[in-house]
Motif scaffolding. Structure first.
Motif, PDB file in Angstrom:
ATOM      1  N   LYS A 286       1.146  -1.076   0.502  1.00  0.00           N
ATOM      2  CA  LYS A 286       0.356   0.267  -0.015  1.00  0.00           C
ATOM      3  C   LYS A 286       0.667   1.364  -0.130  1.00  0.00           C
ATOM      4  O   LYS A 286       0.569   1.734  -0.867  1.00  0.00           O
ATOM      5  CB  LYS A 286      -0.999  -0.235   1.156  1.00  0.00           C
ATOM      6  N   TYR A 287       1.787   1.337   0.952  1.00  0.00           N
ATOM      7  CA  TYR A 287       2.990   2.447   1.101  1.00  0.00           C
ATOM      8  C   TYR A 287       3.483   2.173  -0.457  1.00  0.00           C
ATOM      9  O   TYR A 287       3.897   3.914  -1.359  1.00  0.00           O
ATOM     10  CB  TYR A 287       4.253   2.132   2.113  1.00  0.00           C
ATOM     11  N   LEU A 288       3.504   1.992  -1.507  1.00  0.00           N
ATOM     12  CA  LEU A 288       4.765   1.809  -2.307  1.00  0.00           C
ATOM     13  C   LEU A 288       3.633   2.675  -3.349  1.00  0.00           C
ATOM     14  O   LEU A 288       3.648   3.079  -4.240  1.00  0.00           O
ATOM     15  CB  LEU A 288       5.047   0.297  -3.260  1.00  0.00           C
ATOM     16  N   GLU A 289       2.517   2.032  -3.684  1.00  0.00           N
ATOM     17  CA  GLU A 289       1.084   2.406  -4.282  1.00  0.00           C
ATOM     18  C   GLU A 289       0.742   3.888  -3.640  1.00  0.00           C
ATOM     19  O   GLU A 289       0.694   4.623  -5.199  1.00  0.00           O
ATOM     20  CB  GLU A 289       0.051   1.714  -3.823  1.00  0.00           C
ATOM     21  N   GLN A 290       0.819   4.393  -2.653  1.00  0.00           N
ATOM     22  CA  GLN A 290       0.426   5.691  -2.867  1.00  0.00           C
ATOM     23  C   GLN A 290       1.775   6.621  -2.817  1.00  0.00           C
ATOM     24  O   GLN A 290       1.619   7.771  -3.351  1.00  0.00           O
ATOM     25  CB  GLN A 290       0.543   6.218  -0.818  1.00  0.00           C
ATOM     26  N   GLN A 291       2.976   5.718  -2.636  1.00  0.00           N
ATOM     27  CA  GLN A 291       4.145   6.958  -3.279  1.00  0.00           C
ATOM     28  C   GLN A 291       4.166   7.010  -4.905  1.00  0.00           C
ATOM     29  O   GLN A 291       4.613   8.359  -5.707  1.00  0.00           O
ATOM     30  CB  GLN A 291       5.096   6.154  -2.750  1.00  0.00           C
ATOM     31  N   LYS A 292       3.639   6.336  -5.252  1.00  0.00           N
ATOM     32  CA  LYS A 292       3.776   5.695  -7.422  1.00  0.00           C
ATOM     33  C   LYS A 292       3.076   7.243  -7.343  1.00  0.00           C
ATOM     34  O   LYS A 292       3.003   7.520  -8.554  1.00  0.00           O
ATOM     35  CB  LYS A 292       3.345   4.698  -7.388  1.00  0.00           C
ATOM     36  N   THR A 293       1.313   7.101  -6.748  1.00  0.00           N
ATOM     37  CA  THR A 293       0.689   7.920  -6.993  1.00  0.00           C
ATOM     38  C   THR A 293       1.256   9.205  -6.808  1.00  0.00           C
ATOM     39  O   THR A 293       0.337  10.290  -7.281  1.00  0.00           O
ATOM     40  CB  THR A 293      -0.782   7.883  -5.953  1.00  0.00           C
ATOM     41  N   THR A 294       1.628   9.166  -5.405  1.00  0.00           N
ATOM     42  CA  THR A 294       1.900  10.680  -4.795  1.00  0.00           C
ATOM     43  C   THR A 294       3.098  11.295  -6.373  1.00  0.00           C
ATOM     44  O   THR A 294       3.328  12.499  -6.946  1.00  0.00           O
ATOM     45  CB  THR A 294       3.003  10.914  -4.086  1.00  0.00           C
ATOM     46  N   LEU A 295       4.141  10.508  -7.251  1.00  0.00           N
ATOM     47  CA  LEU A 295       5.178  11.141  -7.580  1.00  0.00           C
ATOM     48  C   LEU A 295       4.129  11.013  -9.012  1.00  0.00           C
ATOM     49  O   LEU A 295       4.563  12.169 -10.174  1.00  0.00           O
ATOM     50  CB  LEU A 295       6.211   9.471  -8.201  1.00  0.00           C
ATOM     51  N   ILE A 296       3.718  10.435  -9.767  1.00  0.00           N
ATOM     52  CA  ILE A 296       2.637  10.480 -11.034  1.00  0.00           C
ATOM     53  C   ILE A 296       2.081  12.437 -10.616  1.00  0.00           C
ATOM     54  O   ILE A 296       2.197  12.987 -11.381  1.00  0.00           O
ATOM     55  CB  ILE A 296       1.060   9.738 -10.640  1.00  0.00           C
ATOM     56  N   HIS A 297       0.886  12.418  -9.363  1.00  0.00           N
ATOM     57  CA  HIS A 297       0.809  13.894  -9.259  1.00  0.00           C
ATOM     58  C   HIS A 297       2.184  15.030  -9.158  1.00  0.00           C
ATOM     59  O   HIS A 297       1.492  15.963 -10.056  1.00  0.00           O
ATOM     60  CB  HIS A 297       0.137  14.243  -7.312  1.00  0.00           C
ATOM     61  N   LEU A 298       3.386  14.739  -8.577  1.00  0.00           N
ATOM     62  CA  LEU A 298       4.215  16.081  -8.393  1.00  0.00           C
ATOM     63  C   LEU A 298       4.416  15.754 -10.275  1.00  0.00           C
ATOM     64  O   LEU A 298       5.156  16.813 -10.513  1.00  0.00           O
ATOM     65  CB  LEU A 298       5.630  14.981  -7.627  1.00  0.00           C
ATOM     66  N   ASP A 299       4.350  14.409 -11.547  1.00  0.00           N
ATOM     67  CA  ASP A 299       5.136  15.190 -12.446  1.00  0.00           C
ATOM     68  C   ASP A 299       4.117  16.233 -13.411  1.00  0.00           C
ATOM     69  O   ASP A 299       4.514  16.584 -14.056  1.00  0.00           O
ATOM     70  CB  ASP A 299       5.188  13.310 -12.980  1.00  0.00           C
ATOM     71  N   GLU A 300       2.586  15.838 -12.854  1.00  0.00           N
ATOM     72  CA  GLU A 300       1.706  16.477 -13.865  1.00  0.00           C
ATOM     73  C   GLU A 300       2.020  17.680 -13.105  1.00  0.00           C
ATOM     74  O   GLU A 300       1.909  19.112 -13.906  1.00  0.00           O
ATOM     75  CB  GLU A 300       0.174  15.837 -12.928  1.00  0.00           C
ATOM     76  N   ARG A 301       2.472  18.347 -11.251  1.00  0.00           N
ATOM     77  CA  ARG A 301       2.427  19.617 -11.286  1.00  0.00           C
ATOM     78  C   ARG A 301       3.770  20.757 -11.588  1.00  0.00           C
ATOM     79  O   ARG A 301       3.922  21.453 -11.787  1.00  0.00           O
ATOM     80  CB  ARG A 301       2.332  19.293 -10.070  1.00  0.00           C
ATOM     81  N   LEU A 302       4.399  19.441 -12.593  1.00  0.00           N
ATOM     82  CA  LEU A 302       6.275  19.839 -12.569  1.00  0.00           C
ATOM     83  C   LEU A 302       5.741  20.744 -14.500  1.00  0.00           C
ATOM     84  O   LEU A 302       6.287  21.296 -14.375  1.00  0.00           O
ATOM     85  CB  LEU A 302       6.828  19.356 -12.689  1.00  0.00           C
ATOM     86  N   MET A 303       4.831  19.228 -15.011  1.00  0.00           N
ATOM     87  CA  MET A 303       4.263  19.547 -16.233  1.00  0.00           C
ATOM     88  C   MET A 303       4.225  20.850 -16.139  1.00  0.00           C
ATOM     89  O   MET A 303       4.117  21.501 -17.580  1.00  0.00           O
ATOM     90  CB  MET A 303       4.153  18.152 -16.721  1.00  0.00           C
ATOM     91  N   VAL A 304       3.647  21.260 -15.695  1.00  0.00           N
ATOM     92  CA  VAL A 304       1.601  22.549 -15.241  1.00  0.00           C
ATOM     93  C   VAL A 304       2.797  23.777 -15.213  1.00  0.00           C
ATOM     94  O   VAL A 304       2.916  24.888 -15.175  1.00  0.00           O
ATOM     95  CB  VAL A 304       1.068  22.716 -14.957  1.00  0.00           C
ATOM     96  N   ASN A 305       3.776  23.504 -13.996  1.00  0.00           N
ATOM     97  CA  ASN A 305       3.844  24.826 -13.367  1.00  0.00           C
ATOM     98  C   ASN A 305       5.778  24.949 -13.619  1.00  0.00           C
ATOM     99  O   ASN A 305       6.655  25.580 -12.825  1.00  0.00           O
ATOM    100  CB  ASN A 305       4.493  24.810 -12.093  1.00  0.00           C
ATOM    101  N   GLY A 306       6.516  23.836 -14.142  1.00  0.00           N
ATOM    102  CA  GLY A 306       8.177  23.860 -14.435  1.00  0.00           C
ATOM    103  C   GLY A 306       8.436  25.050 -15.243  1.00  0.00           C
ATOM    104  O   GLY A 306       7.926  25.580 -15.914  1.00  0.00           O
ATOM    105  N   PRO A 307       9.820  24.663 -15.026  1.00  0.00           N
ATOM    106  CA  PRO A 307       9.807  26.191 -16.039  1.00  0.00           C
ATOM    107  C   PRO A 307      10.083  25.888 -17.552  1.00  0.00           C
ATOM    108  O   PRO A 307       9.900  26.858 -18.267  1.00  0.00           O
ATOM    109  CB  PRO A 307      11.431  25.785 -15.726  1.00  0.00           C
ATOM    110  N   GLU A 308      10.303  24.908 -18.521  1.00  0.00           N
ATOM    111  CA  GLU A 308      10.047  24.381 -19.659  1.00  0.00           C
ATOM    112  C   GLU A 308       8.134  24.889 -19.893  1.00  0.00           C
ATOM    113  O   GLU A 308       7.867  25.369 -21.219  1.00  0.00           O
ATOM    114  CB  GLU A 308       9.981  23.354 -19.814  1.00  0.00           C
TER     115      GLU A 308
END
Length: 449
Positions: A286-308
């Motif tokens: 369960k912890y690994l699944e939660q961390q995977k979900t968190t990583l996906i959300h961080l990637d999405e936020r980086l795509m929207v608000n990142g330098p590029e």
């Protein structure tokens, strides 16, 4: 020499049997005394000793007479019975065959037992609040009992079967007779002095009330009461109760049960460990699944608000501004062309040469002003765009990392001060091309600001 006639043992025993069983005074016997060593045969017969202060005699009561009793006899009972004398030839012993039996008061030992029990209860010796907890996982167990009795064998077998990892210490003691109380007391004190065991088992196998009496004596009671080590009493059979049972921290009905109460079952422990293992596996998944979900959300936020993404937004704004500027210039040029056409139409009503010259000069002036104004606007917009690009580059963490800067976190939180970390904390440092995981071994506070 006179001939001597030697009797056989059988002949002598038969003669004694005939005399005893045919004596008119022994054919019907009314006798009273105290029951001791009562044994109940599986077929319903009773065998016991009837005694008084000076003597004792064996008694047999067969099942056809036992079923007529109106009470349940036990050791210590004073009784009156009716019977006859009987001789057992094979064993060379005599006994009374009892036909009827009734109660005749309470035995002296039982009275002493009840009296001392009330006194100890009034003094708080049996209070539950003072009883110590038996350890769940004892590293070592002490046993105070006879080294040759069945009790120690039962206890050893039970502990080895249930919890073989524990150590067993035997404190040999007398468990019957006048000196038994002092022997048991001494070994309880010795075990407390040694400090080797986590729990003590004190007891012996079954027997009469006289056999068990040492466990009703004050030296034993006091030693149990003052023991710092938790004590499990295991005296006699399940129906036997001594004062040691009441003052001990826990009573076991038998020595075997004492071994069970003192130890956990290795089978139950294994099942518990397997349960923990299964639970841990589920938790980790369960912890690994939660961390995977968190990583996906961080990637999405980086795509929207990142330098590029920010650079793309600025480029889009520049493109729109450039298009608006070109559109405005085209509209202005169109307007000027229309004005020139209108002026050309008016030429016919004015001095053509002078008007043309005037219009040429004015047109040249306006064109010059237009070009200058256009260049200033384009230069100003371009300068503004370049400043925005430079500001964005300065804000871009990737640019800073190219210069050797790093980004350090603890538990996924940014470290802003030396107070945010402690010695032996695990921290993560992000560089331009990867991450480092470190353990803090030293920290030092700088005084400059």
């Amino acid at each position: 020499m006179q001939d001597v006639r030697y009797l056989t043992v059988s002949a002598l025993t038969k003669y004694i049997k005939q005399i005893l069983e045919n004596d008119k005074h022994l054919g019907q016997i009314y006798i009273k005394g105290e029951i001791s060593n009562l044994t109940k045969h599986s077929r319903g017969h009773f065998y016991f000793t009837l005694k008084d202060e000076s003597a004792q005699i064996r008694v047999t009561m067969f099942s056809n007479y036992v079923k007529n009793l109106v009470f349940s006899p036990k050791d210590g009972d004073k009784v009156r019975l009716f019977g006859s004398m009987s001789v057992y030839e094979a064993g060379g012993s005599y006994a009374i065959n009892a036909y009827t039996m009734e109660q005749d008061g309470i035995g002296s030992l039982y009275l002493a037992y009840e009296k001392l029990k009330r006194e100890l209860q009034d003094k708080g010796y049996f209070d539950a609040i003072r009883k110590k907890t038996i350890p769940t996982y004892p590293k070592a167990i002490g046993v105070i009992t006879s080294p040759t009795g069945a009790a120690i064998r039962d206890i050893i077998h039970t502990i080895e079967r249930r919890y073989p990892t524990t150590r067993l210490y035997l404190y040999p003691a007398l468990v019957q007779g006048e000196e038994a109380k002092y022997s048991i007391e001494k070994q309880i004190k010795q075990a407390n002095q040694d400090g080797l065991v986590d729990v003590l088992i004190v007891g012996r196998g079954g027997g009469s009330i006289e056999d068990l009496w040492a466990f009703n004596e004050m030296p034993v009671i006091e030693a149990i009461y003052r023991s710092k080590i938790p004590i499990i009493s295991a005296v006699g059979h399940e129906t036997d109760f001594t004062l040691a049972d009441f003052v001990s921290d826990l009573r076991a009905p038998t020595p075997t049960a004492a071994g069970e109460l003192a130890t956990p079952s290795k089978d139950n422990l294994l099942e518990t460990v397997l349960g923990y293992q299964r639970g841990l596996q589920v938790y980790i998944q369960k912890y690994l699944e939660q961390q995977k979900t968190t990583l996906i959300h961080l990637d999405e936020r980086l795509m929207v608000n990142g330098p590029e993404a920010l650079i793309k937004q600025l480029k889009d704004r520049y493109t729109v501004s450039q298009e608006n500027l070109n559109k405005t210039m085209n509209q202005l040029l169109m307007h000027k062309r229309n004005q020139a056409q209108m002026l050309a139409q008016l030429v016919t009503s004015f001095d053509v040469v002078a008007l043309v010259q005037y219009k040429k000069e004015k047109n040249a002036y306006l064109v010059s002003q237009l070009e200058s104004h256009y260049e200033r606007i384009v230069s100003k917009k371009d300068d503004h765009f370049q400043r925005l690009l430079q500001a964005l580059k300065h804000q871009n963490p990737l640019t800073l990392m190219d210069k050797g800067y790093t980004y350090t976190t603890k538990n996924q939180k940014r470290i802003e001060s030396i107070d945010d970390i402690d010695i032996n904390d695990t921290i993560e440092t992000t560089l331009k091309d990867g991450k480092l995981t470190s353990v803090v071994k030293h920290k030092e506070t700088h005084t400059w600001k």
